[in-house]
Design a protein around this motif. Structure first.
Motif, PDB file in Angstrom:
ATOM      1  N   PRO A 278       0.790  -1.177  -0.023  1.00 37.50           N
ATOM      2  CA  PRO A 278       0.090   0.027   0.055  1.00 37.50           C
ATOM      3  C   PRO A 278       0.936   1.142   0.015  1.00 37.50           C
ATOM      4  N   LEU A 279       0.534   2.192  -0.753  1.00 39.50           N
ATOM      5  CA  LEU A 279       1.128   3.515  -0.896  1.00 39.50           C
ATOM      6  C   LEU A 279       2.322   3.520  -1.908  1.00 39.50           C
ATOM      7  N   SER A 280       2.796   2.300  -2.334  1.00 39.22           N
ATOM      8  CA  SER A 280       3.595   2.143  -3.484  1.00 39.22           C
ATOM      9  C   SER A 280       3.216   0.676  -4.343  1.00 39.22           C
ATOM     10  N   ALA A 281       1.989   0.797  -4.495  1.00 39.21           N
ATOM     11  CA  ALA A 281       1.515  -0.580  -5.178  1.00 39.21           C
ATOM     12  C   ALA A 281       2.054  -0.805  -6.605  1.00 39.21           C
ATOM     13  N   THR A 282       2.006   0.138  -7.413  1.00 44.15           N
ATOM     14  CA  THR A 282       2.874  -0.039  -8.835  1.00 44.15           C
ATOM     15  C   THR A 282       4.335  -0.295  -8.679  1.00 44.15           C
ATOM     16  N   TYR A 283       4.927   0.271  -7.998  1.00 41.36           N
ATOM     17  CA  TYR A 283       6.379   0.114  -7.625  1.00 41.36           C
ATOM     18  C   TYR A 283       6.608  -1.385  -7.132  1.00 41.36           C
ATOM     19  N   ALA A 284       5.850  -1.715  -6.204  1.00 45.40           N
ATOM     20  CA  ALA A 284       6.208  -3.115  -5.533  1.00 45.40           C
ATOM     21  C   ALA A 284       5.622  -4.110  -6.791  1.00 45.40           C
ATOM     22  N   ALA A 285       4.497  -3.920  -7.473  1.00 45.46           N
ATOM     23  CA  ALA A 285       4.125  -4.762  -8.542  1.00 45.46           C
ATOM     24  C   ALA A 285       5.295  -4.854  -9.613  1.00 45.46           C
ATOM     25  N   THR A 286       5.915  -3.981  -9.783  1.00 47.61           N
ATOM     26  CA  THR A 286       6.788  -3.905 -10.821  1.00 47.61           C
ATOM     27  C   THR A 286       8.155  -4.842 -10.356  1.00 47.61           C
ATOM     28  N   LYS A 287       8.307  -4.539  -9.054  1.00 47.57           N
ATOM     29  CA  LYS A 287       9.580  -5.197  -8.425  1.00 47.57           C
ATOM     30  C   LYS A 287       9.043  -6.699  -8.056  1.00 47.57           C
ATOM     31  N   GLY A 288       7.868  -7.064  -8.066  1.00 43.43           N
ATOM     32  CA  GLY A 288       7.448  -8.406  -8.033  1.00 43.43           C
ATOM     33  C   GLY A 288       7.637  -9.175  -9.218  1.00 43.43           C
ATOM     34  N   PHE A 289       7.292  -8.371 -10.404  1.00 41.92           N
ATOM     35  CA  PHE A 289       7.509  -8.935 -11.809  1.00 41.92           C
ATOM     36  C   PHE A 289       9.214  -9.353 -12.106  1.00 41.92           C
ATOM     37  N   VAL A 290       9.906  -8.396 -11.449  1.00 45.45           N
ATOM     38  CA  VAL A 290      11.374  -8.511 -11.802  1.00 45.45           C
ATOM     39  C   VAL A 290      11.991  -9.683 -11.003  1.00 45.45           C
ATOM     40  N   GLN A 291      11.249 -10.038  -9.662  1.00 48.76           N
ATOM     41  CA  GLN A 291      11.774 -11.281  -8.862  1.00 48.76           C
ATOM     42  C   GLN A 291      11.179 -12.475  -9.443  1.00 48.76           C
ATOM     43  N   SER A 292      10.046 -12.558  -9.993  1.00 50.95           N
ATOM     44  CA  SER A 292       9.734 -13.867 -10.644  1.00 50.95           C
ATOM     45  C   SER A 292      10.322 -13.917 -11.944  1.00 50.95           C
ATOM     46  N   PHE A 293      10.557 -12.994 -12.632  1.00 50.70           N
ATOM     47  CA  PHE A 293      11.081 -13.053 -13.994  1.00 50.70           C
ATOM     48  C   PHE A 293      12.611 -13.708 -13.970  1.00 50.70           C
ATOM     49  N   ALA A 294      13.312 -13.130 -12.818  1.00 47.53           N
ATOM     50  CA  ALA A 294      14.694 -13.688 -12.284  1.00 47.53           C
ATOM     51  C   ALA A 294      14.641 -15.052 -12.097  1.00 47.53           C
ATOM     52  N   GLU A 295      14.079 -15.259 -11.277  1.00 47.13           N
ATOM     53  CA  GLU A 295      13.929 -16.730 -10.716  1.00 47.13           C
ATOM     54  C   GLU A 295      13.618 -17.710 -11.980  1.00 47.13           C
ATOM     55  N   GLY A 296      12.810 -17.300 -13.023  1.00 49.23           N
ATOM     56  CA  GLY A 296      12.577 -18.153 -14.137  1.00 49.23           C
ATOM     57  C   GLY A 296      13.577 -18.278 -15.071  1.00 49.23           C
ATOM     58  N   ILE A 297      14.115 -17.103 -15.571  1.00 55.55           N
ATOM     59  CA  ILE A 297      15.219 -17.224 -16.583  1.00 55.55           C
ATOM     60  C   ILE A 297      16.631 -17.614 -15.947  1.00 55.55           C
ATOM     61  N   ALA A 298      16.825 -17.634 -14.589  1.00 60.53           N
ATOM     62  CA  ALA A 298      17.875 -17.961 -13.841  1.00 60.53           C
ATOM     63  C   ALA A 298      18.037 -19.585 -14.277  1.00 60.53           C
ATOM     64  N   ALA A 299      16.950 -20.270 -14.084  1.00 60.74           N
ATOM     65  CA  ALA A 299      16.828 -21.658 -14.154  1.00 60.74           C
ATOM     66  C   ALA A 299      16.935 -22.213 -15.563  1.00 60.74           C
TER      67      ALA A 299
END
Length: 224
Positions: free
Chosen positions: A102-123
């Motif tokens: 809350p209060l940083s919803a879009t930013y947190a969502a973009t960083k959630g994308f980065v985290q998931s993306f990194a985990e996927g392409i790392a493998a």
């Protein structure tokens, strides 16, 4: 250039706005003949305050920079590194990228994308000799707080974040640099997701400066 003088390397500076759809293709073209062994995608910005008070153009621009350009960079340089069977890609997530904020919803969502993306392409890239790392710091002293009108205590230094990332590149997929990031990451993990959202909202409320009411942006990735 300071880096060239200190380390005797050939330094090239390409000033680009990576939120511009033409920027990454231009970057790939400009570096076509240059062997690139390490990519650190640290460009990004965030906003603070209620979502409905934000400037929508800026919020969409944030998604473009924090997500779309990261995918393009990883695709372009990932192909080159995979062909040579070596290389490293460092992406910047955030402590708030593991749940809604809350209060940083879009930013947190973009960083959630980065985290998931990194985990996927790392493998996917590991068998091709390419290491991918997500760096998920808490507050970092990069000047974001002053520019965004935020209170930010116990911030890690950029040097600590850089050393922590390079120390585990090739050995781990995610690193949380600094004591605060590790402590909050561990303590929040003990809660259900709705509880993490609530606690994160309290933390973000405490980080909103007294005069802050709309969006604050920064071109670095250095905050929670």
């Amino acid at each position: 250039m300071d880096l060239g003088t200190r380390f005797g390397g050939d330094v090239r500076v390409l000033a680009m706005d990576l939120s511009d759809p033409s920027a990454v293709p231009d970057l790939m073209s400009s570096t076509e003949s240059t062997p690139v062994g390490l990519v650190v995608a640290a460009a990004g910005f965030g906003s603070i305050g209620p979502f409905l008070d934000q400037d929508m153009v800026s919020e969409i621009n944030m998604v473009d920079l924090n997500c779309r350009s990261v995918v393009e960079l990883c695709y372009g340089f990932g192909q080159r590194m995979s062909a040579s069977q070596r290389g490293g890609i460092v992406l910047f997530g955030s402590l708030v990228g593991f749940n809604g904020a809350p209060l940083s919803a879009t930013y947190a969502a973009t960083k959630g994308f980065v985290q998931s993306f990194a985990e996927g392409i790392a493998a996917e890239m590991r068998p091709h000799g390419v290491s991918v790392l997500s760096v998920a710091p808490g507050p970092v002293g990069t000047g974001f707080a002053a520019r965004a009108g935020m209170r930010m205590g116990q911030a890690a230094t950029p040097e600590l974040v850089a050393r922590s990332a390079l120390a585990v590149l090739g050995r781990r997929t995610t690193v949380r640099p600094g004591f605060l990031a590790k402590f909050l990451g561990w303590s929040l993990a003990m809660l259900p997701r709705w509880g993490r959202v609530r606690v994160t909202g309290v933390i973000m409320t405490g980080m909103v400066g007294k005069t802050k009411s709309a969006a604050g942006v920064d071109t670095s990735a250095g905050r929670a």
